[in-house]
Write a protein that holds these residues in place. Structure first.
Motif, short mmCIF file in Angstrom:
data_model
loop_
_atom_site.label_atom_id
_atom_site.label_comp_id
_atom_site.label_asym_id
_atom_site.label_seq_id
_atom_site.Cartn_x
_atom_site.Cartn_y
_atom_site.Cartn_z
N GLY A 144 0.83 -1.21 0.00
CA GLY A 144 0.00 0.00 0.00
C GLY A 144 0.85 1.25 0.00
O GLY A 144 2.08 1.20 0.03
N GLY A 145 0.20 2.38 0.00
CA GLY A 145 0.91 3.66 -0.01
C GLY A 145 1.08 4.23 1.37
O GLY A 145 0.94 3.54 2.39
N ASP A 146 1.34 5.51 1.41
CA ASP A 146 1.61 6.20 2.66
C ASP A 146 0.35 6.62 3.42
O ASP A 146 0.46 7.17 4.51
CB ASP A 146 2.44 7.47 2.39
CG ASP A 146 3.82 7.13 1.85
OD1 ASP A 146 4.32 6.04 2.18
OD2 ASP A 146 4.38 7.95 1.10
N GLN A 168 -5.42 6.58 6.76
CA GLN A 168 -6.54 7.42 6.38
C GLN A 168 -7.54 6.70 5.47
O GLN A 168 -8.74 6.93 5.57
CB GLN A 168 -6.04 8.68 5.66
CG GLN A 168 -5.28 9.62 6.56
CD GLN A 168 -3.79 9.29 6.68
OE1 GLN A 168 -3.33 8.26 6.21
NE2 GLN A 168 -3.05 10.18 7.32
N VAL A 169 -7.08 5.87 4.54
CA VAL A 169 -7.99 5.28 3.54
C VAL A 169 -8.12 3.77 3.65
O VAL A 169 -8.78 3.14 2.84
CB VAL A 169 -7.56 5.66 2.10
CG1 VAL A 169 -7.59 7.15 1.90
CG2 VAL A 169 -6.20 5.08 1.77
#
Length: 170
Positions: free
Chosen positions: A14-16, A20-21
């Protein structure tokens, strides 16, 4: 002896913005161990006979390419302790000898290698990419005048928008 292990990992794919998401990897593993008391309390042995039941519930694995589809993985396995490599079935020994010879000898108790998961190994071997819906068609640019309609299509939807008014910049 039974115990569950709730696993929550930072998703290495996943991303940073996982906090949050979403995207944090979650799985649950449930272990059931059993054995005989005689081998457990025998002062002449350093080990005991044991059987294990293992259940794992988790999200789809990355190589499955399921990208957000409903469902999950359910694994239910059983096993028993053997005396060592020679105590394994011929099928297992043949497979290990041919494809995974490192598994013939267990790691030492002072093994200081970092934990490796199927996700971290996948990231090392497979390059990521942008998600694209298979078969989707999107209009790349628009030259829309007041009162015109246009259609954007995708694999599951047909969207028609009638532009009733556009803000006049003059």
């Amino acid at each position: 002896m039974s115990f569950p292990i709730l696993l929550f990992y930072h998703n290495v794919l996943g991303g940073d913005y996982q906090k949050q998401v979403g995207g944090v990897y979650h799985a649950t593993e449930m272990f059931n161990y059993s054995g005989d008391i005689a081998s457990l309390i025998d002062p002449e042995t350093e080990t005991a006979n044991a059987h294990v039941g293992w259940v794992r519930l988790s999200d789809w694995l990355p190589w499955m390419m399921m990208s957000g589809r409903e469902g999950m993985i359910y694994i239910h396995a059983a096993g028993r302790k053997v005396s060592g490599f020679e105590g394994m079935s011929e099928t297992m020994k043949d497979y290990i000898n041919e494809y995974a010879p490192l598994y013939k000898i267990p790691p030492t108790l002072d093994d200081d290698r970092e934990n490796e998961t199927s996700w971290t190994e996948y990231k090392k071997q497979v390059e990521g990419g942008e998600f694209k819906r298979p078969g989707a068609r999107y209009l790349a640019s628009f030259d829309i005048q007041k009162g015109q309609s246009f259609i954007a299509t995708g694999p599951r939807a047909l969207l028609s928008i009638m532009l009733v008014s556009l803000t006049d910049s003059t």
